[in-house]
Design an enzyme around this catalytic site. Structure first.
Site, PDB file in Angstrom:
ATOM      1  N   ASN A  75      -2.545  -9.117  -1.262  1.00 20.85           N
ATOM      2  CA  ASN A  75      -3.386 -10.298  -1.205  1.00 20.85           C
ATOM      3  C   ASN A  75      -4.351 -10.196  -0.031  1.00 20.85           C
ATOM      4  O   ASN A  75      -4.010  -9.588   0.980  1.00 20.85           O
ATOM      5  CB  ASN A  75      -2.530 -11.554  -1.021  1.00 20.85           C
ATOM      6  CG  ASN A  75      -1.731 -11.943  -2.250  1.00 20.85           C
ATOM      7  OD1 ASN A  75      -2.187 -11.832  -3.360  1.00 20.85           O
ATOM      8  ND2 ASN A  75      -0.524 -12.423  -2.004  1.00 20.85           N
ATOM      9  N   HIS A  86      -5.514  -2.642  -5.760  1.00 20.99           N
ATOM     10  CA  HIS A  86      -4.330  -1.878  -5.334  1.00 20.99           C
ATOM     11  C   HIS A  86      -4.542  -0.395  -5.588  1.00 20.99           C
ATOM     12  O   HIS A  86      -5.304  -0.021  -6.458  1.00 20.99           O
ATOM     13  CB  HIS A  86      -3.087  -2.344  -6.104  1.00 20.99           C
ATOM     14  CG  HIS A  86      -2.676  -3.747  -5.776  1.00 20.99           C
ATOM     15  ND1 HIS A  86      -1.987  -4.073  -4.633  1.00 20.99           N
ATOM     16  CD2 HIS A  86      -2.874  -4.897  -6.430  1.00 20.99           C
ATOM     17  CE1 HIS A  86      -1.755  -5.374  -4.614  1.00 20.99           C
ATOM     18  NE2 HIS A  86      -2.291  -5.893  -5.690  1.00 20.99           N
ATOM     19  N   LYS A 132      -9.855   1.353   7.472  1.00 21.68           N
ATOM     20  CA  LYS A 132      -8.609   1.943   7.963  1.00 21.68           C
ATOM     21  C   LYS A 132      -7.531   1.719   6.912  1.00 21.68           C
ATOM     22  O   LYS A 132      -7.321   0.594   6.471  1.00 21.68           O
ATOM     23  CB  LYS A 132      -8.181   1.286   9.286  1.00 21.68           C
ATOM     24  CG  LYS A 132      -8.926   1.761  10.503  1.00 21.68           C
ATOM     25  CD  LYS A 132      -8.510   3.152  10.949  1.00 21.68           C
ATOM     26  CE  LYS A 132      -7.088   3.190  11.459  1.00 21.68           C
ATOM     27  NZ  LYS A 132      -6.873   2.458  12.713  1.00 21.68           N
ATOM     28  N   HIS A 133      -6.856   2.771   6.524  1.00 21.45           N
ATOM     29  CA  HIS A 133      -5.741   2.686   5.579  1.00 21.45           C
ATOM     30  C   HIS A 133      -6.124   1.945   4.301  1.00 21.45           C
ATOM     31  O   HIS A 133      -5.445   1.045   3.844  1.00 21.45           O
ATOM     32  CB  HIS A 133      -4.520   2.071   6.247  1.00 21.45           C
ATOM     33  CG  HIS A 133      -3.997   2.903   7.385  1.00 21.45           C
ATOM     34  ND1 HIS A 133      -3.395   4.125   7.189  1.00 21.45           N
ATOM     35  CD2 HIS A 133      -4.017   2.692   8.723  1.00 21.45           C
ATOM     36  CE1 HIS A 133      -3.061   4.637   8.362  1.00 21.45           C
ATOM     37  NE2 HIS A 133      -3.434   3.792   9.307  1.00 21.45           N
TER      38      HIS A 133
END
Length: 392
Positions: free
Chosen positions: A231, A392, A67-68
């Protein structure tokens, strides 16, 4: 297919949107059903990398629930116990393949966060997996292939609009990857770092007894973290993630978040939860929400007069804070992984409260001695990997 046009980007105002290969070659994915969006493909490609690496590292079928652009859960295809079948709502006589078990475990790590997930499978999607997916609220699935029966089942989901993506399992990405942010192009080498047992040789605690099951769970934790927004901290038990704390600015908040999710997973196996009697016909999401509130400090919201009758056939007795604490205190054998070093021993203290006995983290903090000392205090086994896993 060289270009796939998307309805829009991250948000409806971000048009036009598409995916394509910069060198003009064919895309490594084929859309077999539905129309996946921008975020769907981000989830699909990140989750595929995770399950592909898990399969390569463990030799077991692997699945993830995303999810996301972060995993809500990840797991390998170990058989389900009787308790697993109860907490994941699997029929007693349902015949399950290893890849179906892997997805059921991945989905079951955090069922609230997996609501509307993107599923990833390291193996051919079979009918058993498709049948379980059919009854879950999910946006789509990526796999190297689908049986005819599985594809037929999935094409009936979401009124025929369920997203089904097939990926070429032999596809290898370019060594360099780029992305644009605010008109500026970033370029870096693709993260091909291999995570396997060799990474776990530097055991820094007094206790150095690391069983094979813990080695497997450390590998699962670290590969999961490799594809989790940093993180991040991940708790694993018995071949599956049971708590992922993603995207927090503070390491201790990562650990607290992962720990609270792990606690919730552990509490789902409490006799009072297993004994909950739901009304006939209750939907899975409503059942999941009821359990979540029942286990929370807001339990009165779901047990109030006039409310509990809509969910339960018999009014449950609440689980007291003392009962929760005692149940979690009796748990053990949990593994904790971190994508960067623990700066303080407080992370170890919090992990211990959720049954953690094994820890894998990069090391490299100026307070490593205090972190190791804290682990030694509880006779834990801690391995320093020497490798940060930011994503990221």
């Amino acid at each position: 297919m060289k270009v796939f046009e998307l309805k829009y980007g991250c948000n409806p105002n971000q048009k036009p949107a598409m995916i394509y290969m910069k060198d003009g070659s064919e895309l490594p994915v084929t859309v077999l059903n539905g129309r996946p969006g921008y975020i769907n493909f981000l989830d699909a490609l990140n989750s595929w990398q995770l399950v592909k690496e898990l399969k390569e590292a463990t030799g077991l079928p692997a699945a993830a629930s995303f999810k996301h652009v972060s995993p809500a859960g990840a797991a390998v295809g170990l058989p389900l116990s009787e308790t697993d079948r109860k907490i994941y709502f699997v029929e007693k006589d349902a015949e399950l393949s290893p890849i179906a078990c892997a997805y059921i475990r991945a989905r079951g790590a955090d069922r609230l966060c997996s609501y509307g997930d993107w599923a990833a499978l390291s193996e051919v999607c079979d009918a058993a997996t498709a049948l379980y997916l059919k009854d879950e609220v999910s946006d789509g699935v990526i796999a190297p292939a689908y049986t005819d029966e599985a594809l037929e089942i999935l094409r009936t989901k979401k009124k025929g609009n369920y997203n089904v993506v097939q990926i070429n399992p032999d596809y290898v990405p370019a060594l360099q990857e780029c992305k644009d942010v605010f008109g500026v192009t970033f370029e870096q080498g693709h993260n091909n770092f291999r995570i396997d047992e060799a990474l776990l040789q530097n055991i820094v605690t007094v206790n150095k007894e690391l069983p094979e099951s813990a080695v497997r769970d450390m590998i699962i934790a670290l590969i999961t973290l490799k594809y989790t927004q940093s993180n991040s901290v991940c708790f694993v038990k018995d071949g599956q993630a049971i708590g992922v704390g993603a995207g927090q600015q503070s390491r201790i908040h990562c650990t607290r978040l992962a720990g609270s999710k792990a606690d919730n997973w552990l509490l789902r196996q409490h006799p009072k939860v297993l004994g909950l009697q739901f009304v006939d016909g209750i939907r899975r999401p409503d059942r999941d929400n009821a359990i979540d509130v029942y286990l929370s400090d807001e339990w009165e919201d779901v047990l109030a007069e006039g409310v509990w009758q809509t969910r339960f056939a018999v009014k449950p007795e609440p689980i007291t804070p003392e009962e929760k604490k005692a149940w979690i205190a009796g748990q053990f054998g949990v593994t904790c992984g971190s994508d960067a070093f623990f700066p303080f021993g407080d992370n170890v203290e919090r992990a211990r409260k959720s049954g953690v006995q094994y820890i894998a983290e990069p090391g490299g903090s100026i307070r490593d001695d205090h972190v190791i000392m804290t682990a030694d205090k509880y006779n834990m086994v801690m391995a320093f990997t020497g490798m940060r896993l930011f994503h990221h």
